[in-house]
Design a protein around this motif. Structure first.
Motif, short mmCIF file in Angstrom:
data_model
loop_
_atom_site.label_atom_id
_atom_site.label_comp_id
_atom_site.label_asym_id
_atom_site.label_seq_id
_atom_site.Cartn_x
_atom_site.Cartn_y
_atom_site.Cartn_z
N SER A 1 0.83 -1.20 0.00
CA SER A 1 0.00 0.00 0.00
C SER A 1 0.87 1.25 0.00
N LEU A 2 2.05 1.17 0.61
CA LEU A 2 2.96 2.31 0.53
C LEU A 2 3.44 2.52 -0.90
N GLY A 3 3.72 1.40 -1.56
CA GLY A 3 4.15 1.48 -2.96
C GLY A 3 3.08 2.11 -3.83
N LEU A 4 1.84 1.68 -3.59
CA LEU A 4 0.73 2.25 -4.36
C LEU A 4 0.57 3.73 -4.04
N ALA A 5 0.80 4.06 -2.78
CA ALA A 5 0.68 5.47 -2.38
C ALA A 5 1.63 6.33 -3.18
N LEU A 6 2.77 5.74 -3.49
CA LEU A 6 3.78 6.46 -4.26
C LEU A 6 3.32 6.67 -5.70
N VAL A 7 2.54 5.73 -6.20
CA VAL A 7 2.20 5.75 -7.61
C VAL A 7 0.89 6.49 -7.90
N PHE A 8 -0.04 6.40 -6.97
CA PHE A 8 -1.39 6.91 -7.22
C PHE A 8 -1.46 8.34 -7.78
N PRO A 9 -0.76 9.29 -7.16
CA PRO A 9 -0.88 10.65 -7.68
C PRO A 9 -0.54 10.74 -9.16
N PHE A 10 0.46 9.94 -9.57
CA PHE A 10 0.91 10.05 -10.95
C PHE A 10 -0.10 9.48 -11.94
N ILE A 11 -0.89 8.52 -11.49
CA ILE A 11 -1.94 8.00 -12.37
C ILE A 11 -2.90 9.13 -12.71
N PHE A 12 -3.21 9.95 -11.70
CA PHE A 12 -4.10 11.07 -11.97
C PHE A 12 -3.43 12.09 -12.88
N HIS A 13 -2.12 12.25 -12.68
CA HIS A 13 -1.40 13.18 -13.55
C HIS A 13 -1.46 12.73 -15.00
N LEU A 14 -1.25 11.41 -15.19
CA LEU A 14 -1.28 10.88 -16.56
C LEU A 14 -2.64 11.11 -17.20
N ASN A 15 -3.68 10.85 -16.41
CA ASN A 15 -5.02 11.10 -16.94
C ASN A 15 -5.18 12.56 -17.35
N TYR A 16 -4.66 13.42 -16.50
CA TYR A 16 -4.78 14.86 -16.75
C TYR A 16 -4.03 15.22 -18.03
N ILE A 17 -2.82 14.65 -18.13
CA ILE A 17 -2.01 14.96 -19.32
C ILE A 17 -2.69 14.48 -20.58
N SER A 18 -3.29 13.30 -20.52
CA SER A 18 -3.90 12.77 -21.74
C SER A 18 -5.13 13.59 -22.13
N MET A 19 -5.69 14.30 -21.17
CA MET A 19 -6.83 15.16 -21.51
C MET A 19 -6.36 16.57 -21.87
N GLU A 20 -5.43 17.08 -21.08
CA GLU A 20 -4.94 18.44 -21.34
C GLU A 20 -3.54 18.36 -21.94
N SER A 21 -2.59 18.95 -21.24
CA SER A 21 -1.22 18.86 -21.71
C SER A 21 -0.30 18.96 -20.50
N PHE A 22 0.97 18.65 -20.71
CA PHE A 22 1.89 18.70 -19.60
C PHE A 22 2.03 20.14 -19.08
N ALA A 23 2.04 21.07 -20.02
CA ALA A 23 2.20 22.48 -19.64
C ALA A 23 1.06 22.92 -18.72
N SER A 24 -0.14 22.50 -19.05
CA SER A 24 -1.26 22.94 -18.20
C SER A 24 -1.26 22.19 -16.86
N LEU A 25 -0.66 20.99 -16.87
CA LEU A 25 -0.53 20.27 -15.61
C LEU A 25 0.36 21.05 -14.63
N ARG A 26 1.44 21.56 -15.19
CA ARG A 26 2.40 22.33 -14.37
C ARG A 26 1.72 23.47 -13.62
N ASP A 27 0.76 24.12 -14.30
CA ASP A 27 0.15 25.28 -13.68
C ASP A 27 -1.12 24.94 -12.91
#
Lengths: 266, 547
Positions: free
Chosen positions: B348-374
């Motif tokens: 569960s600690l390992g997953l905790a490390l990964v979870f936020p990035f899954i949401f980031h990936l989703n965000y990137i695939s919808m928007e862009s990396f630049a908009s993720l940054r802001d």
């Protein structure tokens, strides 16, 4: 050295539900004594030990250790007590040294002192090479040695031992026996609980026999033998606990084994 | 004991087995006992979330059900590229799943030394005992494979025809042989060079890795499809000969596409020959294996003290009283070494490390990396905080819970402080390293503007740890209860409540961050609250006399 009263039980009774396990125990123990505390299964030996260690509550009567009533004095008396439990339940992913140092520190030893003592004591058992190995890889006898060392590392004045020789080889048994004797000579008090009568007979200078929650006999081995005109502590034990049908039981046991058709051997 | 269908099936080949010098009746009896025991065993994957009602007989069935679901992963591969690619990936995934399962759940069988004292002292011949072992594993792995391939097979019959199915069945048999033999051979190798403790550690880490791997792997696989061109043609590279799944892909290519040119022929040969060789080798090495297994029963030889670690330093830094320092060090060791604890907590600690990035990936695939940054997506770091509750709950358990007698017989001054030390040890030894990594990556993604936020989140996490402890444990002593009692009534509700609280923290943080300098004000207030409540929660009580 003048013998001091270190331990005193007065009218100690204990109930588990409706069952009365201890039915009034009066016992005074003096420094330098090695008490062989014996009795049949379920006589209340462990209960007595647990009460004195402060593990059990709700007893009646008084328990005084080092002249203080343990119900009132708080936990500080425990600093001068060592304990080897009957079942070797330990946190076995610690290494031998870690475990001993941890325990030593719980009793207020400085970690460096505890570690030095732990290693030196392990060395006496030729176990220095495994002092940093995890306890989970230890054999029963090695664990027992670790437990014994752990109980002594903080130099306690009263030592409670519950079947301490479990799983030890003959040489180690001799070492431990001599260690206990010398500790007693230097004024320590040892409370030794066991089912192995031969050892109790040799090691103790006072024997207390508990039957059904009451003290049934109390004295040196010689005194007990004198009284009952029997040769060994085992025989004395059998007589006082009123068990004389062991031969009869054994005969029935063997009869059952040898009865019936032999099964078809594969 | 009940009759097993698998054993009735086995009865069909009893003659063949008997001719190999194996006592069939005895082997069957041994198997019957072992299968009965398995039913009462809970597979690793369910240990973490075992249900309250332990309906023994259904545990294994339940786990089979999960494998049926896992099978869904395979379906997309059936329609991707040519046979070579399809089946290579198909078998790659299958091999991964089966092998990790074999290692995590059936190492116990393979490495069982208890049955040595039990069985080898009886008048049973050694060959029979060994055969029982192999057959036992094969029965199990066959059931798993069946479950795993159930849905893909149905899909395959309709889309590729019966002949495909027959080939698949044949190839799976080879694959199972290969997997069993390979796992065993790996163990033979490991046992030769490592001590039993090392081996147990390795198995432990495989189990942890698998728990993480399945969740993360699934995420990856899904994403792969979003980007992959579906008409890929297989091109051979020389190093492919070392990848077993590709052999099986080649076999399919040869048989079903009649593609006899090129690499399909040698690959197919490998696919058939290697499994048979491996199992033969295993059979030959079995006595060696059994001898090496003896190692597991041995005591370890001389051990080196591990090199200096900083636990003692942290203990002095974070804990004032000597007793607290002592328990900080003790808890650190327990958390790092206790395998059951690691198995339940590290994934569960390992997953905790990964979870936020899954949401980031989703965000990137919808928007862009630049908009993720802001964006405000750095607040996804609160998903990491969700694991706090379950882990804190676990701190009270230990397989050696009976060892806690030593706390009771020793003259501890302040029992109330013990848990404080344990929680600190968890935070600083286990969580902070993880959080530091996460923060580094986050700062890299979102730039330094989020540093104040990260500090606030950390304070919130400390407070959450305290809340979790108060809501779930509130015991006197850590590591003093058996794991079996881990699912006590109400804990599920509590854990859910803790998730809500975590969510509330995140929401509040977001609201506050909209105010000018809100984050800084919140940081101050939160720090004060956290420190004061920690102090209040573990304030010295009067020594407890009653137990």
């Amino acid at each position: 050295m003048e013998a001091q009263k270190v331990l005193s039980l007065k009218a100690l009774t204990m109930n588990f539900g409706v069952k009365q396990v201890l039915k009034g125990i009066d016992l005074d123990v003096y420094s330098g004594q090695i008490i062989g505390y014996i009795g049949p299964n379920g006589a209340g030996k462990s209960t007595t030990l647990k009460i004195m260690l402060g593990l059990l509550d709700g007893y009646r009567g008084t328990v005084e250790i080092f002249g203080q009533d343990i119900a009132k004095s708080g936990h500080d008396y425990k600093r001068r007590i060592g304990y080897v439990p009957e079942n070797a339940d330990i946190y076995d992913n610690l290494t031998a040294t870690e475990f001993m140092v941890f325990s030593g520190e719980l009793y207020g030893l400085a970690p460096q002192v505890a570690e030095r003592k732990a290693r030196e004591l392990l060395n006496q058992f030729d176990m220095l090479s495994v002092s940093d190995a995890r306890l989970s890889s230890f054999s029963k006898g090695m664990r027992q040695k670790v437990l014994i060392i752990t109980s002594l590392i903080h130099d306690p004045d009263v030592i409670f031992l519950d079947e301490p020789l479990n799983g030890l080889d003959a040489n180690s048994v001799m070492i431990i026996k001599d260690v206990l004797e010398q500790l007693a000579q230097r004024g320590k008090t040892i409370f030794y609980s066991s089912h192995i009568m031969d050892v109790v007979e040799k090691i103790s200078n006072r024997i207390v026999l508990l039957v059904d929650g009451k003290i049934a006999a109390d004295g040196t081995f010689e005194e007990l033998r004198e009284e009952s005109k029997l040769g060994s502590l085992e025989a004395v034990f059998n007589e006082i606990t009123g068990f004389n049908e062991h031969q009869e039981t054994a005969r029935r046991f063997v009869d059952i084994i040898m009865d019936g058709e032999t099964y078809e051997r594969v | 004991m009940k009759e097993f269908r698998s054993l009735k099936l086995l009865d069909l080949v009893r003659g063949l087995i008997g001719r190999m010098g194996i006592n069939y009746e005895t082997m069957r009896k041994i198997l019957q006992v072992k299968l009965t025991m398995d039913q009462r065993r809970v597979p690793t994957m369910f240990q973490a979330n075992m249900t309250e009602d332990k309906q023994d007989d259904y545990q294994f069935l339940k786990s089979l059900g999960i494998y049926v679901l896992y099978g869904l992963i395979l379906i997309p591969f059936l329609f991707m590229g040519d046979y070579f690619i399809q089946m290579s990936i198909f078998f790659g995934v299958t091999m991964f799943i089966l092998m990790t399962t074999l290692v995590s759940d059936f190492s116990a069988v393979l490495l069982d030394v208890r049955d040595k004292t039990l069985l080898n002292t009886k008048p049973v011949n050694e060959r029979t005992v060994n055969a029982a072992k192999i057959v036992h594993i094969i029965i199990y792995i066959t059931q798993l494979t069946g479950a795993f391939l159930l849905i893909p097979s149905i899909v395959a019959i309709f889309s590729k025809g019966i002949f495909f199915m027959i080939v698949l069945f044949f190839v799976m048999t080879l694959l199972i042989l290969l997997i069993v033999a390979l796992t065993a051979l790996i163990y033979i190798y490991i046992l030769k060079f490592f001590s039993s403790e090392k081996l147990r550690d390795i198995i432990n880490y495989v189990q942890i890795f698998m728990s993480i791997g399945i969740v993360v792997g699934y995420q990856i696989v899904i994403r792969v499809f979003e980007f992959t061109d579906f008409d890929v043609i297989y091109t051979f590279e020389w190093w492919h000969i070392f990848i077993p799944p590709v052999w099986f892909g080649g076999l399919f290519d040869l048989v079903l596409q009649n593609n006899q040119s090129g690499v399909a022929v040698p690959m197919s040969l490998l696919a058939v020959v290697v499994p048979l060789l491996a199992i033969a080798l295993y059979y030959r090495l079995m006595p060696t294996f059994e001898r090496n297994l003896q190692k597991l029963m041995e005591e370890t030889g001389p051990n080196k003290k591990s090199r200096w670690d900083f636990t003692a330093f942290w203990a002095k830094l974070f804990c004032r009283s000597r007793e607290e320092q002592l328990f900080f060090r003790f808890s650190s060791i327990m958390m790092k070494r206790e395998r059951d604890f690691k198995l339940r907590v590290y994934p569960s600690l390992g997953l905790a490390l990964v979870f936020p990035f899954i949401f980031h990936l989703n965000y990137i695939s919808m928007e862009s990396f630049a908009s993720l940054r802001d964006s405000n997506m750095h607040l996804t770091i609160y998903f990491t905080a969700i694991t706090i509750g379950p882990v804190v709950l676990m701190l009270r358990y230990s397989p050696n819970y009976k060892g806690s007698w030593m706390f009771l017989v020793s003259p501890l001054q302040q029992r109330s402080r013990i848990y404080s030390a344990t929680l600190k040890a968890f935070l600083f030894q286990l969580f902070v390293p993880l959080y530091a990594v996460l923060c580094a990556v986050f700062v890299f993604i979102f730039s330094a503007r989020i540093i104040p936020d990260l500090i606030v989140v950390f304070m919130a996490i400390v407070l959450l740890t305290l809340i979790s402890y108060k809501l779930t444990n509130n015991d006197e002593l850590p590591f003093s209860r058996p794991f079996e009692s881990a699912k006590e009534a109400g804990s599920t509700v509590t854990l859910f409540l803790l998730m809500l609280i975590t969510g509330a923290f995140a929401l509040f943080h977001w609201l506050v961050s909209m105010l000018p300098y809100g984050v800084y004000g919140y940081m101050g207030v939160l720090s004060v609250i956290t420190i004061v409540s920690w102090y209040v929660a573990f304030r010295p009580k009067k020594p407890l006399i009653e137990l």
